[in-house]
Design a protein around this motif. Structure first.
Motif, PDB file in Angstrom:
ATOM      1  N   MET A  34       3.172  -5.565   9.303  1.00  0.00           N
ATOM      2  CA  MET A  34       3.859  -6.010  10.479  1.00  0.00           C
ATOM      3  C   MET A  34       4.824  -7.282  10.295  1.00  0.00           C
ATOM      4  O   MET A  34       6.136  -6.970  11.411  1.00  0.00           O
ATOM      5  CB  MET A  34       3.546  -5.527  11.630  1.00  0.00           C
ATOM      6  CG  MET A  34       3.524  -4.409  11.756  1.00  0.00           C
ATOM      7  SD  MET A  34       2.883  -4.006  13.279  1.00  0.00           S
ATOM      8  CE  MET A  34       3.590  -3.821  14.565  1.00  0.00           C
ATOM      9  N   THR A  35       4.053  -7.980   9.406  1.00  0.00           N
ATOM     10  CA  THR A  35       4.745  -9.291   9.815  1.00  0.00           C
ATOM     11  C   THR A  35       5.552  -9.609   8.020  1.00  0.00           C
ATOM     12  O   THR A  35       6.724  -9.638   7.941  1.00  0.00           O
ATOM     13  CB  THR A  35       3.664 -10.855   9.274  1.00  0.00           C
ATOM     14  OG1 THR A  35       3.024 -10.543  10.124  1.00  0.00           O
ATOM     15  CG2 THR A  35       3.977 -11.814   9.563  1.00  0.00           C
ATOM     16  N   GLY A  91      12.915  -5.357  13.623  1.00  0.00           N
ATOM     17  CA  GLY A  91      11.592  -4.590  13.811  1.00  0.00           C
ATOM     18  C   GLY A  91      11.035  -3.470  13.943  1.00  0.00           C
ATOM     19  O   GLY A  91      10.442  -3.141  13.422  1.00  0.00           O
ATOM     20  N   PHE A 133       8.945  -8.646   7.009  1.00  0.00           N
ATOM     21  CA  PHE A 133      10.250  -9.554   7.760  1.00  0.00           C
ATOM     22  C   PHE A 133      10.687 -10.591   6.774  1.00  0.00           C
ATOM     23  O   PHE A 133      12.266 -10.658   6.333  1.00  0.00           O
ATOM     24  CB  PHE A 133       9.729 -10.172   8.952  1.00  0.00           C
ATOM     25  CG  PHE A 133       9.938  -9.487  10.532  1.00  0.00           C
ATOM     26  CD1 PHE A 133      11.321  -9.405  10.974  1.00  0.00           C
ATOM     27  CD2 PHE A 133       8.575  -9.044  10.990  1.00  0.00           C
ATOM     28  CE1 PHE A 133      10.773  -8.245  12.048  1.00  0.00           C
ATOM     29  CE2 PHE A 133       8.513  -8.784  12.262  1.00  0.00           C
ATOM     30  CZ  PHE A 133       9.682  -7.836  12.724  1.00  0.00           C
ATOM     31  N   PHE A 134       9.900 -10.437   5.677  1.00  0.00           N
ATOM     32  CA  PHE A 134      10.355 -11.028   4.339  1.00  0.00           C
ATOM     33  C   PHE A 134      11.171 -10.762   3.314  1.00  0.00           C
ATOM     34  O   PHE A 134      12.186 -11.190   2.281  1.00  0.00           O
ATOM     35  CB  PHE A 134       9.566 -11.651   3.682  1.00  0.00           C
ATOM     36  CG  PHE A 134       8.834 -12.716   5.198  1.00  0.00           C
ATOM     37  CD1 PHE A 134       9.599 -14.498   5.492  1.00  0.00           C
ATOM     38  CD2 PHE A 134       7.198 -12.806   5.684  1.00  0.00           C
ATOM     39  CE1 PHE A 134       8.931 -15.146   6.599  1.00  0.00           C
ATOM     40  CE2 PHE A 134       6.781 -13.588   7.070  1.00  0.00           C
ATOM     41  CZ  PHE A 134       7.955 -14.943   6.741  1.00  0.00           C
ATOM     42  N   ALA A 142       8.925  -2.697   9.790  1.00  0.00           N
ATOM     43  CA  ALA A 142       7.981  -3.623  10.149  1.00  0.00           C
ATOM     44  C   ALA A 142       7.098  -2.476  10.800  1.00  0.00           C
ATOM     45  O   ALA A 142       6.378  -1.685   9.954  1.00  0.00           O
ATOM     46  CB  ALA A 142       8.299  -4.930  10.812  1.00  0.00           C
ATOM     47  N   ILE A 184      -2.886  -4.781   9.783  1.00  0.00           N
ATOM     48  CA  ILE A 184      -1.715  -3.988  10.257  1.00  0.00           C
ATOM     49  C   ILE A 184      -0.575  -5.068  10.525  1.00  0.00           C
ATOM     50  O   ILE A 184       0.356  -5.003  10.409  1.00  0.00           O
ATOM     51  CB  ILE A 184      -2.110  -3.230  11.987  1.00  0.00           C
ATOM     52  CG1 ILE A 184      -3.179  -2.090  11.468  1.00  0.00           C
ATOM     53  CG2 ILE A 184      -0.415  -3.041  12.628  1.00  0.00           C
ATOM     54  CD1 ILE A 184      -2.243  -0.521  11.124  1.00  0.00           C
ATOM     55  N   ALA A 185      -1.730  -6.374  10.934  1.00  0.00           N
ATOM     56  CA  ALA A 185      -1.135  -7.698  11.339  1.00  0.00           C
ATOM     57  C   ALA A 185      -0.007  -7.839  10.052  1.00  0.00           C
ATOM     58  O   ALA A 185       1.455  -8.185  10.088  1.00  0.00           O
ATOM     59  CB  ALA A 185      -1.315  -8.475  11.992  1.00  0.00           C
TER      60      ALA A 185
END
Lengths: 279, 209
Positions: free
Chosen positions: A30-31, A250, A34-35, A253, A26-27
């Protein structure tokens, strides 16, 4: 005698997977977005658009109160809402009064207010007022319906509110055209009970996604004009004011995290049924 | 990428990672972050309470403007604090009397109006099958009625009454599902806030657009 160890099936292993792997997935989900932004559309829902449309109808002397009734624990959801609405008010040229019923609220919104004022070339005390916090929750609301300047004798920076040009003709409930409370609990009820019900001041609210389902009955009854629910509500408002800021970034993500959570729920349930049937 | 040179941002990142480390297992870093949060919150609250409430709304009016009537609520406030002194703690009850009496007096009629009467009014809607609004109104009407039936325990949930209560459960389940979905969304948003802080404020990455 050595006990025969029964080999676990694929589904048994999957259902008993260490939850820390799920946190990791999940991390990452969600990260990484953004890229690699895909620019998914965020159309505004009726509850959000109704607030936007109302502010659009306001004239320069109309007064909007934005109350940041939250603390850092929920600021990732509520601060983008405050940011988007504050910017819209500055853009629309209405008198906007920022305040908080939570003691930690002013410290959170101050940088957002300063940045927005800088971007729109607006001045504190003339184009907007930042009243800070006052002790008392419902007592603050009751008092400010009767006398704003007595409730807030000084603003956040210690200036006498009597001396602020923006508050010249702003005295009590009759002068408020919209109150919006952004809150992470049920503080919207304080405003509803002591501002909307007795004085019929138009109200809207911004709430964390957890509380959003609880607010719908008050929209349906017409007590609230609209609602910004969670980060999604903030992102919808950013779409309406054509500014892609914190919330819009956000949401990408969030979408990916939702996809993974749905997959996990489906896989978990399939495993549960397969194992259950075998037993 | 431009790493932040602000010591407070570094501290923020340290505490963010300390709190998130709890997901792996409980550890001293998490405990430290927990205690610092409590301490800082209280310290911050005391400073604001003094600057924005006590000083402008008590010290100045009483000592500069002579509004001595404010000493009465100030004494009541001090009586409330006396709870921490066992010998004098009974005095706090007088202050609590004012708080409870005033709170209930102000709150009960308004809550009745806002959360019961206005909500009841909102369920008295024109029912029709000819428009989307009319159909929505029918759903609202059936939902309110069947959920109320489900929570009526003075009659056994059997027959038509039991059937209506079952429909009520379905409405409740839909409500719980929506709340759960929103809750997941809320928790993820909090994490997104931290990720944005680390990527933008700490690492200095330009993510806009």
């Amino acid at each position: 005698m050595a006990e025969l160890k029964q080999e676990k099936t694929f589904w048994e292993k999957l259902v008993q997977i260490d939850r820390r792997f799920i946190y990791l997935i999940i991390a990452l989900a969600m990260t990484l977005p953004f890229f690699f932004q895909m620019g998914l559309p965020i159309p505004a829902t009726k509850e959000v658009k109704d607030i936007y449309d109302l502010i659009e109808t306001f004239k320069p002397n109309d007064v909007v109160i934005l109350s940041a009734d939250f603390d850092p624990s929920v600021s990732p959801e509520l601060l983008p809402m405050f940011d988007a609405m504050f910017r819209h008010c500055l853009k629309a040229g209405v008198k906007v009064i920022a305040m908080s019923l939570y003691i930690q609220g002013p410290g959170l919104i101050e940088p957002v207010i300063n940045q927005a004022a800088k971007d729109y070339n607006k001045v504190n005390g003339i184009d907007y007022a930042f009243l800070g916090w006052q002790y008392g929750y419902n007592l603050v609301v009751i008092n400010m319906m009767e006398n704003l300047k007595q409730t807030f004798p000084v603003d956040y920076y210690g200036e006498r509110t009597e001396d602020l040009p923006i508050l010249g003709n702003v005295n009590n409930y009759a002068d408020y055209d919209l109150i919006t409370s952004m809150n992470g609990s049920s503080t919207y009820m304080t405003w509803l009970l002591y501002a909307h019900e007795p004085y019929n001041v138009p109200m809207a609210c911004g709430v964390t996604a957890v509380s959003a389902a609880d607010v719908y009955p008050y929209i349906q009854s017409g007590q609230f004009i609209g609602m910004l629910g969670g980060l999604k509500g903030a992102a919808e408002y950013e779409t309406l004011i054509s500014e892609k800021r914190m919330a819009t970034m956000g949401m990408e993500a969030q979408n990916w995290a939702h996809i993974f959570i749905i997959l996990f729920i489906i896989i978990g349930n399939i495993g549960f049924f397969i194992i259950g049937r075998k037993k | 990428m431009q790493l932040s040179t602000n010591i407070w941002v570094w501290l923020g990142v340290f505490f963010t990672l300390s709190v998130l480390s709890f997901l792996y297992k409980d550890n001293p870093f998490y405990k430290l972050a927990e205690h610092v949060t409590v301490g800082v919150s209280i310290g911050y609250a005391i400073v604001l309470w003094w600057n924005l409430t006590v000083y402008p709304r008590f010290i100045i009016p009483v000592f500069e403007n002579g509004h001595f009537i404010l000493i009465i609520p100030a004494i009541l406030g001090l009586m409330m604090v006396l709870r921490i002194v066992p010998k004098w703690s009974w005095l706090s009850r007088y202050a609590i009397c004012f708080t409870v009496g005033g709170g209930a007096g102000m709150g009960i009629p308004r809550s009745m109006q806002a959360s019961v009467l206005r909500q009841l009014e909102a369920t008295m809607l024109p029912l029709s099958l000819n428009s989307a609004t009319g159909i929505n109104n029918i759903v609202i009407f059936i939902g309110v009625l069947t959920v109320l039936i489900y929570f009526f325990f003075s009659k056994e949930h059997k027959g038509v009454f039991g059937g209506a209560a079952k429909i009520g459960i379905w409405f409740l389940m839909v409500g719980f599902g929506a709340t759960f979905g929103y809750t997941v969304m809320a928790r993820l948003s909090l994490f997104i806030g931290r990720v944005l802080f680390i990527l933008q404020d700490f690492l200095g990455l330009n993510l806009a657009g």
